[in-house]
Scaffold this motif. Structure first.
Motif, PDB file in Angstrom:
ATOM      1  N   PHE A 152     -36.197  46.474  -6.881  1.00  0.00           N
ATOM      2  CA  PHE A 152     -35.135  45.503  -7.101  1.00  0.00           C
ATOM      3  C   PHE A 152     -33.798  46.064  -6.609  1.00  0.00           C
ATOM      4  N   ALA A 153     -32.923  45.187  -6.206  1.00  0.00           N
ATOM      5  CA  ALA A 153     -31.547  45.590  -5.925  1.00  0.00           C
ATOM      6  C   ALA A 153     -30.886  46.055  -7.217  1.00  0.00           C
ATOM      7  N   ALA A 154     -29.868  46.894  -7.066  1.00  0.00           N
ATOM      8  CA  ALA A 154     -29.172  47.431  -8.237  1.00  0.00           C
ATOM      9  C   ALA A 154     -27.677  47.198  -8.102  1.00  0.00           C
ATOM     10  N   GLU A 155     -27.003  47.143  -9.241  1.00  0.00           N
ATOM     11  CA  GLU A 155     -25.546  47.009  -9.250  1.00  0.00           C
ATOM     12  C   GLU A 155     -24.988  47.757 -10.453  1.00  0.00           C
ATOM     13  N   GLY A 156     -23.687  47.950 -10.453  1.00  0.00           N
ATOM     14  CA  GLY A 156     -23.053  48.705 -11.522  1.00  0.00           C
ATOM     15  C   GLY A 156     -22.548  47.850 -12.659  1.00  0.00           C
ATOM     16  N   ILE A 157     -22.715  46.530 -12.562  1.00  0.00           N
ATOM     17  CA  ILE A 157     -22.248  45.608 -13.593  1.00  0.00           C
ATOM     18  C   ILE A 157     -23.443  44.847 -14.144  1.00  0.00           C
ATOM     19  N   ILE A 158     -23.589  44.844 -15.444  1.00  0.00           N
ATOM     20  CA  ILE A 158     -24.732  44.174 -16.044  1.00  0.00           C
ATOM     21  C   ILE A 158     -24.443  42.682 -16.211  1.00  0.00           C
ATOM     22  N   TRP A 159     -25.443  41.869 -15.902  1.00  0.00           N
ATOM     23  CA  TRP A 159     -25.338  40.408 -15.992  1.00  0.00           C
ATOM     24  C   TRP A 159     -26.742  39.862 -16.228  1.00  0.00           C
ATOM     25  N   PRO A 160     -26.911  38.840 -17.043  1.00  0.00           N
ATOM     26  CA  PRO A 160     -25.871  38.083 -17.760  1.00  0.00           C
ATOM     27  C   PRO A 160     -25.720  38.501 -19.224  1.00  0.00           C
ATOM     28  N   ASP A 161     -26.568  39.417 -19.724  1.00  0.00           N
ATOM     29  CA  ASP A 161     -26.542  39.761 -21.148  1.00  0.00           C
ATOM     30  C   ASP A 161     -26.176  41.228 -21.298  1.00  0.00           C
ATOM     31  N   THR A 162     -24.920  41.488 -21.653  1.00  0.00           N
ATOM     32  CA  THR A 162     -24.455  42.872 -21.759  1.00  0.00           C
ATOM     33  C   THR A 162     -25.126  43.617 -22.905  1.00  0.00           C
ATOM     34  N   ARG A 163     -25.723  42.882 -23.844  1.00  0.00           N
ATOM     35  CA  ARG A 163     -26.379  43.536 -24.987  1.00  0.00           C
ATOM     36  C   ARG A 163     -27.616  44.316 -24.561  1.00  0.00           C
ATOM     37  N   LEU A 164     -28.088  44.069 -23.339  1.00  0.00           N
ATOM     38  CA  LEU A 164     -29.293  44.752 -22.866  1.00  0.00           C
ATOM     39  C   LEU A 164     -28.984  46.081 -22.181  1.00  0.00           C
ATOM     40  N   ALA A 165     -27.719  46.450 -22.110  1.00  0.00           N
ATOM     41  CA  ALA A 165     -27.339  47.635 -21.340  1.00  0.00           C
ATOM     42  C   ALA A 165     -28.044  48.893 -21.833  1.00  0.00           C
ATOM     43  N   GLN A 167     -31.871  36.065 -13.113  1.00  0.00           N
ATOM     44  CA  GLN A 167     -31.651  37.502 -13.272  1.00  0.00           C
ATOM     45  C   GLN A 167     -32.059  37.976 -14.665  1.00  0.00           C
ATOM     46  N   LEU A 168     -31.838  37.158 -15.675  1.00  0.00           N
ATOM     47  CA  LEU A 168     -32.258  37.525 -17.022  1.00  0.00           C
ATOM     48  C   LEU A 168     -33.776  37.598 -17.107  1.00  0.00           C
ATOM     49  N   PHE A 169     -34.437  36.697 -16.413  1.00  0.00           N
ATOM     50  CA  PHE A 169     -35.902  36.702 -16.387  1.00  0.00           C
ATOM     51  C   PHE A 169     -36.424  38.010 -15.802  1.00  0.00           C
ATOM     52  N   TYR A 170     -35.920  38.420 -14.648  1.00  0.00           N
ATOM     53  CA  TYR A 170     -36.377  39.667 -14.018  1.00  0.00           C
ATOM     54  C   TYR A 170     -35.987  40.879 -14.860  1.00  0.00           C
ATOM     55  N   THR A 171     -34.804  40.809 -15.467  1.00  0.00           N
ATOM     56  CA  THR A 171     -34.327  41.938 -16.270  1.00  0.00           C
ATOM     57  C   THR A 171     -35.266  42.221 -17.433  1.00  0.00           C
ATOM     58  N   LYS A 172     -35.688  41.170 -18.116  1.00  0.00           N
ATOM     59  CA  LYS A 172     -36.567  41.371 -19.277  1.00  0.00           C
ATOM     60  C   LYS A 172     -37.909  41.961 -18.863  1.00  0.00           C
ATOM     61  N   ILE A 173     -38.414  41.571 -17.717  1.00  0.00           N
ATOM     62  CA  ILE A 173     -39.669  42.168 -17.233  1.00  0.00           C
ATOM     63  C   ILE A 173     -39.452  43.636 -16.905  1.00  0.00           C
ATOM     64  N   TYR A 174     -38.351  43.937 -16.225  1.00  0.00           N
ATOM     65  CA  TYR A 174     -38.091  45.316 -15.828  1.00  0.00           C
ATOM     66  C   TYR A 174     -37.856  46.212 -17.033  1.00  0.00           C
ATOM     67  N   LEU A 175     -37.217  45.694 -18.066  1.00  0.00           N
ATOM     68  CA  LEU A 175     -36.904  46.513 -19.235  1.00  0.00           C
ATOM     69  C   LEU A 175     -38.107  46.750 -20.136  1.00  0.00           C
ATOM     70  N   ASP A 176     -39.198  46.069 -19.876  1.00  0.00           N
ATOM     71  CA  ASP A 176     -40.443  46.311 -20.615  1.00  0.00           C
ATOM     72  C   ASP A 176     -41.092  47.563 -20.030  1.00  0.00           C
ATOM     73  N   PRO A 177     -41.094  48.689 -20.773  1.00  0.00           N
ATOM     74  CA  PRO A 177     -41.606  49.948 -20.212  1.00  0.00           C
ATOM     75  C   PRO A 177     -43.035  49.825 -19.690  1.00  0.00           C
ATOM     76  N   LEU A 178     -43.870  49.063 -20.397  1.00  0.00           N
ATOM     77  CA  LEU A 178     -45.259  48.931 -19.969  1.00  0.00           C
ATOM     78  C   LEU A 178     -45.341  48.209 -18.630  1.00  0.00           C
ATOM     79  N   GLN A 179     -44.621  47.100 -18.520  1.00  0.00           N
ATOM     80  CA  GLN A 179     -44.658  46.358 -17.250  1.00  0.00           C
ATOM     81  C   GLN A 179     -44.030  47.177 -16.123  1.00  0.00           C
ATOM     82  N   ARG A 180     -42.955  47.909 -16.445  1.00  0.00           N
ATOM     83  CA  ARG A 180     -42.302  48.718 -15.420  1.00  0.00           C
ATOM     84  C   ARG A 180     -43.263  49.755 -14.861  1.00  0.00           C
ATOM     85  N   GLN A 181     -44.117  50.292 -15.745  1.00  0.00           N
ATOM     86  CA  GLN A 181     -45.081  51.293 -15.291  1.00  0.00           C
ATOM     87  C   GLN A 181     -46.273  50.633 -14.604  1.00  0.00           C
TER      88      GLN A 181
END
Length: 756
Positions: A136-149, A190-204
């Motif tokens: 995935f592309a990366a950026e230095g600003i979190i969007w759209p849910d800063t609570r996931l930082a 972006q929130l949809f992809y973020t939640k998948i990526y933040l799932d450690p099992l799915q990320r692995q």
């Protein structure tokens, strides 16, 4: 038993030695063939941004499949809030047919605000080096849910947060990601992809990572200061200075779209130092091949007192374009200029197709007037172009209108600048609050060191808009009025951030969310030709009879064109002067207009001295050889007159009196009036000057009879003065002279005693 142990240990040591000292190197994986890369992008409309995206893709020969073209956009206003789920839904549908192609690499990117800076081979090589299945592309600003930082994996160096504008991966793995989509089109992608990526099992399991150091994807939001242009011999790259990388995909996410437009003026091969502009002649219109010229509505705006307005209208009249194809709309906000417009209309009422004037009595604001003019074109299907021009624009290029039409852009303006300054009719960048900021290339564009067609965020004063754009993308009629913005800024913001309103054919409550994605129009400035200049309206005083005479400081080029004799420059190039008497030189300096207006100014003032010896205007109050005159100081023209002497008389002095460098200073500067009934001649005298100029302001025979000047020492007379020509002769000692009698009519001359 001991023997067996020895053999086992010896065998292990040999294998270890073989592995350490072996000359065989591990085989690198074979490069992925470029025909195994497929680019998928979602675009429901062919916006200017989409067309630019496709241009860069075609330059590198990417295989691109566009999803959703022609569909109604239901993905929300992604430029201002969450949304974009429609992109995931379309991608999910497309990946169903590709899920079993294990060797296919899919690159999915945005298109409205994205360009390619490198080719398929480079992107595949960098993806292969990343050694992951999905990147995935990366950026230095979190969007759209800063609570996931805090849930993101920490990184030592690089961008930490996911951006959905760029994804690359093997088709089966990308399919497994997007197949999980079960939300609405206006939910956030972006929130949809973020939640998948933040799932450690799915990320692995899916072997996913982020392009932390911008090897492939460069998101500009929050990173503009890290990015600069790298000019090469074949093309221009974007370089990330923080990670010393050359990203392949450049994404203007967030509020960086204007900066992407700046980069797109160069990347990948739009302009460089070797070949200049590469795409300036793409899709141009050949007017010679058209059956007839397009109809153009010309909107002229006089919003403040403006010098040289008659000359402005004359340049409009001399545009090289069929006048029967021009409809003219004039908004005049100044009572002072009504006489100029009336005079022009009376002389040219039948020249143009139509000529409409909206005057100050209508009490329109500038924004309202500009809306009205643009709407004149919008409501007529025969109006092919709308050409807006302010009265402070002097178009010196008669081909301007043709050249703009030929470039075939939706909105384009010619570069015009203020003489000797960097002031121009465009901005290369905007500050955070939406006002002027200087782009890196601004000075080079203004000075025409870089010539081309430039995508810019703001233009004013003069520009051309396609009529079809006004009837479609800009069909909303109030484009010039935005709160707290002047009309030009309002127009440009409306063009840049153009987003259609809710769908009128969708009465359901959810129609509020059915906004198309921002389809901002690109605005261009061209400096491929010298088009003209901007004049200054500052400090324009309309209290005089001929106000343009006072513009020698503010607008020296226009002043010279109007008031200096057309043959003046020939003095220096062709020795165009005469010496009718010894050390008396005769040369052209003023135009007929200058002569007439100076005379009018003096007669309007009216207080001629009467030729009396008593004169309070001079030191001592007594004039030995008086004339019937008015001093330049009396009409407030002394500073301007001295500037005229320094600019246009001093160079002639140096030419004819070699080695003498004048200070260009004079105390006595005046216009003399000779008439048989008041003062017809001047007795012999010496001037209190080092040298004197004497400029004829009207014509012998038609305006007066007699006159002239006789130099006693040489018994030499000049009896046929030419209007606009000046005598120059030494003042003291050698050139005793007299003014010959004026026998009929009125003779006017302008005199200066220089370097007293």
């Amino acid at each position: 038993m001991e023997y067996l142990k020895f053999c086992f240990v010896f065998s292990c040591c040999v294998k270890f030695a073989d592995s350490v000292f072996s000359t065989d190197t591990p085989q690198a994986p074979a490069p992925i063939p470029k025909d195994k890369l497929l680019v998928l992008t979602v675009a429901t409309q062919e916006t200017d941004g989409f067309l630019r995206f496709m241009q860069t893709a075609n330059y590198f020969n990417y295989t691109v499949k566009v999803l959703g073209m022609g569909e109604a956009w239901k993905g929300g206003d992604v430029g201002r809030s969450i949304g974009g789920g429609q992109k995931v839904r379309l991608l999910k549908e497309a990946m169903e047919a590709l899920a079993d192609q294990e060797d296919l690499v899919v690159l999915t990117v945005d298109s409205y605000d994205l360009i390619f800076a490198g080719g398929p081979e480079e992107i595949l090589r960098k993806f292969q080096q990343a050694n992951h299945k999905v990147l995935f592309a990366a950026e230095g600003i979190i969007w759209p849910d800063t609570r996931l930082a805090d849930k993101y994996p920490s990184v030592r160096s690089g961008k930490r947060y996911l951006n959905s504008g760029g994804i690359i991966g093997y088709a089966p793995y990308v399919s497994r990601v997007v197949s999980q989509w079960n939300l609405h089109d206006n939910d956030d992608d972006q929130l949809f992809y973020t939640k998948i990526y933040l799932d450690p099992l799915q990320r692995q399991t899916l072997n996913m990572t982020l392009d932390h150091k911008c090897q492939i994807f460069q998101n500009l939001n929050g990173a503009v200061d890290e990015v600069l242009l790298k000019f090469g011999t074949d093309r221009v790259r974007v370089r990330n200075t923080a990670y010393d990388s050359l990203p392949v995909v450049v994404h203007g996410n967030g509020n960086t779209k204007m900066y992407l437009n700046y980069l797109g003026n160069y990347v990948p091969n739009t302009w460089n130092y070797d070949h200049g502009c590469s795409h300036c002649d793409d899709d141009v219109v050949d007017l010679s091949e058209l059956k007839e010229y397009p109809y153009v509505l010309v909107g002229v705006f006089i919003e403040q007192p403006t010098p040289f307005l008659p000359e402005f209208f004359q340049r409009l009249l001399t545009l090289d374009y069929p006048k029967d194809k021009l409809k003219v709309f004039v908004h005049n906000n100044e009572v002072y200029h009504e006489k100029h417009i009336q005079k022009f209309w009376e002389a040219n009422r039948n020249v143009f197709n139509t000529f409409k004037v909206v005057g100050p009595e209508e009490n329109l604001s500038q924004g309202e007037a500009r809306n009205m003019a643009m709407d004149e074109c919008r409501k007529e299907s025969t109006c092919d172009y709308y050409f807006s021009i302010d009265a402070d624009v002097m178009l010196t290029n008669r081909q301007t209108l043709k050249l703009l039409i030929e470039q075939n852009r939706k909105i384009i303006g010619p570069l015009v600048t203020r003489h000797g300054k960097l002031w121009s009719n465009f901005w290369g960048a905007l500050s955070l609050d939406g006002y002027y900021a200087r782009s890196e290339d601004f000075v080079d564009i203004v000075q025409r060191k870089r010539m081309g067609v430039w995508n810019i965020p703001f233009m004013a004063h003069v520009y051309l808009v396609k009529g079809s754009v006004l009837r479609n993308e800009m069909k909303e009629r109030n484009v010039f009025v935005l709160e707290k913005l002047d009309p030009d800024m309002g127009f440009c913001r409306n063009a840049r951030e153009l987003t259609s309103h809710r769908e009128k054919d969708s009465p359901s409550p959810e129609s509020f969310h059915m906004l198309r994605p921002p389809k901002g129009l690109f605005m261009y400035i061209t400096n491929r030709h010298d088009f003209g200049r901007l004049i200054s309206t500052a400090n324009y005083n309309t209290s005089h009879y001929n106000n343009d005479l006072w513009q020698i400081y503010e607008n020296p080029v226009d002043w010279k064109e109007k008031y200096i004799n057309e043959n003046y420059s020939r003095i220096f190039t062709e020795n165009y002067l005469e010496e009718p008497c010894p050390d008396v030189f005769w040369f052209p300096v003023f135009s007929e207009t200058a002569c007439d207006e100076i005379v009018e100014e003096m007669e309007h003032y009216g207080s001629w001295s009467g030729g009396r010896h008593e004169d309070r205007r001079i030191a001592g109050g007594y004039e030995t050889v008086p004339t019937d005159d008015i001093h330049m100081k009396q009409i407030g023209f002394d500073k301007e007159w001295l500037h005229f002497i320094r600019e246009f008389i001093s160079p002639v002095t140096l030419k004819v009196f070699s080695g003498y460098y004048t200070k260009g200073y004079a105390v006595m500067n005046f216009v003399v009036k000779y008439t048989p009934g008041r003062q017809s001649y001047l007795r012999p005298h010496h001037d209190s000057s080092t040298f004197t100029i004497n400029i004829a302001l009207n014509n012998k025979d038609s305006d007066f009879q007699g006159g002239g000047c006789r130099f006693h020492r040489y018994n030499c007379s000049i009896e046929s003065p030419r209007k606009g020509w000046s005598f120059m002769h030494p003042g003291r000692l050698t050139h005793l002279h007299e003014g010959l009698p004026t026998t009929n009519g009125t003779r006017y001359i302008a005199v200066s005693f220089i370097d007293p």
